[in-house]
Design an enzyme around this catalytic site. Structure first.
Site, mmCIF file in Angstrom:
data_model
loop_
_atom_site.group_PDB
_atom_site.id
_atom_site.type_symbol
_atom_site.label_atom_id
_atom_site.label_comp_id
_atom_site.label_asym_id
_atom_site.label_seq_id
_atom_site.Cartn_x
_atom_site.Cartn_y
_atom_site.Cartn_z
ATOM 1 N N LYS A 31 32.101 -131.662 25.056
ATOM 2 C CA LYS A 31 33.057 -130.752 25.715
ATOM 3 C C LYS A 31 33.717 -129.876 24.650
ATOM 4 O O LYS A 31 33.907 -128.677 24.830
ATOM 5 C CB LYS A 31 34.090 -131.565 26.494
ATOM 6 C CG LYS A 31 35.032 -130.735 27.359
ATOM 7 C CD LYS A 31 36.272 -130.259 26.636
ATOM 8 C CE LYS A 31 37.178 -129.479 27.576
ATOM 9 N NZ LYS A 31 38.319 -128.867 26.891
ATOM 10 N N ASP A 85 25.958 -116.403 31.378
ATOM 11 C CA ASP A 85 26.187 -117.349 32.465
ATOM 12 C C ASP A 85 26.530 -118.732 31.893
ATOM 13 O O ASP A 85 25.646 -119.483 31.489
ATOM 14 C CB ASP A 85 24.891 -117.391 33.314
ATOM 15 C CG ASP A 85 24.965 -118.350 34.473
ATOM 16 O OD1 ASP A 85 25.878 -119.188 34.510
ATOM 17 O OD2 ASP A 85 24.086 -118.257 35.346
ATOM 18 N N HIS A 110 47.673 -129.183 19.087
ATOM 19 C CA HIS A 110 47.868 -128.865 20.505
ATOM 20 C C HIS A 110 49.347 -128.631 20.809
ATOM 21 O O HIS A 110 49.704 -127.725 21.538
ATOM 22 C CB HIS A 110 47.366 -130.025 21.373
ATOM 23 C CG HIS A 110 45.891 -129.972 21.577
ATOM 24 N ND1 HIS A 110 45.258 -130.636 22.597
ATOM 25 C CD2 HIS A 110 44.917 -129.328 20.909
ATOM 26 C CE1 HIS A 110 43.965 -130.412 22.527
ATOM 27 N NE2 HIS A 110 43.740 -129.621 21.503
HETATM 28 C C1 MEV Z 1 39.651 -130.750 23.828
HETATM 29 O O1 MEV Z 1 39.474 -129.608 24.614
HETATM 30 C C2 MEV Z 1 38.387 -131.048 23.054
HETATM 31 C C3 MEV Z 1 38.415 -132.348 22.253
HETATM 32 O O2 MEV Z 1 38.754 -133.441 23.106
HETATM 33 C C4 MEV Z 1 37.041 -132.520 21.673
HETATM 34 C C5 MEV Z 1 36.809 -133.837 20.988
HETATM 35 O O3 MEV Z 1 37.453 -134.838 21.343
HETATM 36 O O4 MEV Z 1 35.907 -133.875 20.118
HETATM 37 C C6 MEV Z 1 39.472 -132.312 21.192
#
Ligand code: MEV
Length: 452
Positions: free
Chosen positions: A279, A295, A392
Site C-alpha cells: 500500500k 488508470d 504524520h
Molecule cells: C501509509 O499510507 C503507508 C504505510 O503504512 C506503509 C508501510 O507501512 O510500509 C506507512
C-alpha cells in the site's frame, strides 16, 4: 430535504444545473449551500469545464485533489521533478525526502524488461480439442488479416500483435480462450486491444462456421483485454556501500541496513504486512498514475495479482545486504501510457507529462516505479527508526492549523509546542484558545482526530 421516493427517471438527460438542483433538493439538508459550494468548484473557463464534464456521465462538479511535485529524483542519471496527485498528507514529503537521500548516493537505476499486454477472446465450443486446435492453427493468419486496418497505425509505430495462442482449461472442458499478446507503444492500448479482439473474434466465428456450420456450437462469451500484465514490467533499484547510508537516527549504517532488510523480509513472508507495505508503494505509484491521467484501478489490480503470482501475496520490493552493499529494488507491472486516454485530454495530466519532459511509456514506467520504491524506502525507514507517527503528526498539525485558520505566528508557536506532544484536533484547538485570550473560542468542527 424532501421525504418522498428518491428515485429518478431520465437523470442523465437533465442538464448539469438541473442535476445539481435535483440532487441538492433530494439528498441534502441545505440545498442552497450545497449548490453554492459545488458551483464554486466550477472551472472559470467554460471550455476547460466542458472537457472535464465530458470525462464522465452525470457530472455535477469538480472534485479537487492536491497536485504536488516531488523534486530531486535522479533516475538513470536524469533529474526529474515528479507531479503527484494524492490526498494523504505525508506522501509527497516522504517521496521528496527519499529522493534527496538517494540523490547523493547514485539515484535510481531503472529498466523495462518488457511491455507486452494481453487480450483475451473467451469462447465455448463443443468440438474435440485437437480438431479445434488444428483448425485454429491453420486459420490464425486469416483472423489477423481481418484486423489489418485496425493494426496499421500501431504497426507503423512499431507495435501490433506479437503472438496468438489457443488456451484450454482442465476445469472447464468446453471453454477456450484465444490469448493475444500486443505491443502498444506509448499508449496503454485498452481501446486498441479491445477493438482488435472484437474484430478478430468476428472473423474467427465466420471462418469457423464456414467450416463446421453451427454444429460445433461455438459461442463467443466475451472479448476483453486483461489487466494482468506480468510481461509489462519495470524494475527500479537503489544501492550503495553500507557505510554511505550514514548513521540514521540512533542506528549505525550497518544496523540500519540489516534492520531494513529484515523489515522487507517480513513483507515477503507475511501477507498482513505485505499488504500495508505494498500500500505504501502504491501511495507513490498511484499519485504519479493519477497525475498523468492513467488508470490507477488497472495498475493496482495488476500489481496485487503480480504480488500473488507465487500463490501467496508478497512484497513487491526486496532488499539484500551483502558484500558491503545495501541494495533495495522493486519489480512491478505498470501498463502505463503517455498518449491516448486522458493523458493528453486532461489539461493537468498533459502538464504533468510536460513537467516530466514528455516521456515515452517506458520512461514513465521507470519514473512511477522509482517513486513507488522511494515511497517504500521512506516508509520503512521511518517505521524502523522514529516510527511513522512523527512525520504524520507534523502534517496533521499543519492540516488542523489550516482548518482552524491559524495565523503565521500561531503556526510557528504550534510547531514548537507540538514537537514532543501528541497532535489532536482538540489539543490544537485548546492551544490556539490559550494564544487568543479574550477572543471567541475556536469552534469545534466535525473533523476526526486521526491523521489518516
Ligand atoms: C501509509 O499510507 C503507508 C504505510 O503504512 C506503509 C508501510 O507501512 O510500509 C506507512
Amino acid at each position: 430535504m424532501k421525504s418522498k421516493d428518491k428515485t429518478v427517471k431520465g437523470f442523465s438527460k437533465k442538464n448539469k444545473d438541473k442535476k445539481l438542483q435535483w440532487i441538492a433538493e433530494e439528498y441534502h439538508s441545505d440545498p442552497e449551500m450545497m449548490i453554492q459550494t459545488l458551483q464554486s468548484f466550477e472551472h472559470y473557463n467554460t471550455s476547460v469545464q466542458k472537457i472535464l464534464d465530458s470525462f464522465s456521465e452525470n457530472t455535477i462538479a469538480n472534485f479537487m485533489m492536491p497536485f504536488s511535485v516531488a523534486p530531486n529524483f535522479i533516475i538513470n542519471d536524469r533529474c526529474y521533478a515528479i507531479p503527484m496527485v494524492i490526498e494523504e498528507s505525508s506522501v509527497v514529503a516522504a517521496a521528496s525526502k527519499a529522493a534527496k537521500f538517494w540523490m547523493s548516493r547514485g539515484g535510481f537505476k531503472a529498466e523495462v524488461p518488457g511491455t507486452e499486454k494481453i487480450g483475451q477472446i473467451h469462447f465455448s465450443c463443443a468440438l474435440d480439442e485437437s480438431i479445434l486446435n488444428s483448425f485454429f492453427e491453420s486459420s490464425k493468419e486469416e483472423y489477423a488479416r481481418s484486423c489489418k486496418d485496425l493494426l496499421k497505425n500501431m504497426e507503423n509505430r512499431g507495435g501490433g500483435i506479437s503472438s496468438v495462442e489457443l488456451v484450454s482449461f482442465e476445469q472447464e472442458p468446453d471453454y477456450y480462450q484465444i490469448r493475444i499478446a500486443f505491443e502498444t507503444c506509448d499508449s496503454m492500448g485498452a481501446n486498441f486491444i479491445n477493438s482488435v479482439l472484437e474484430k478478430y473474434a468476428k472473423e474467427f466465428i465466420k471462418l469457423h462456421e464456414q467450416k463446421f456450420g453451427t454444429e460445433s456450437r461455438l459461442q463467443i462469451i466475451m472479448c476483453i483485454l486483461s489487466n494482468y500484465t506480468p510481461d509489462c514490467v519495470v524494475r527500479s533499484e537503489v544501492s550503495c556501500p553500507i557505510e554511505d547510508l550514514g548513521d540514521i537516527d540512533s542506528l549505525t549504517a550497518l544496523q540500519f541496513a540489516y534492520k531494513f532488510e529484515k523489515a522487507v523480509r517480513i513483507a515477503e513472508i507475511d501477507p498482513y504486512r505485505a499488504t500495508t507495505h505494498n500500500k505504501g508503494i502504491y501511495n507513490g505509484i498511484d499519485a504519479v498514475v493519477l497525475a498523468t491521467g492513467n488508470d490507477f484501478r488497472a495498475i493496482e489490480a495488476c500489481g496485487h495479482a503480480f504480488a500473488s503470482r507465487e500463490g501467496r501475496y508478497q512484497s513487491l520490493s526486496h532488499c539484500k545486504v551483502e558484500n558491503g552493499y545495501f541494495k533495495f529494488w522493486i519489480e512491478v507491472p505498470l501498463a502505463l501510457g503517455t498518449i491516448g486516454g486522458l493523458t493528453q485530454l486532461h489539461p493537468l495530466a498533459k502538464i504533468s507529462l510536460e513537467i516530466l519532459g514528455n516521456p515515452s511509456s517506458r520512461e514513465l514506467m521507470m519514473i512511477a516505479a522509482s517513486v513507488g520504491l522511494a515511497q517504500n524506502f521512506a516508509a520503512v525507514k521511518s517505521l524502523i527508526t522514529t516510527g511513522i507517527q512523527k512525520g504524520h503528526m507534523k502534517m496533521h498539525l499543519f492540516n488542523v492549523l489550516h482548518q482552524l485558520k491559524a495565523t503565521e505566528r500561531e503556526f510557528k508557536l504550534a510547531i514548537d509546542y507540538f514537537k514532543d506532544r501528541i497532535v489532536s484536533h482538540s489539543a490544537v484547538r485548546e492551544f490556539l484558545n490559550s494564544l487568543r485570550p479574550g477572543q471567541p473560542e475556536v469552534e469545534k468542527s466535525s473533523h476526526k482526530d486521526h491523521p489518516q
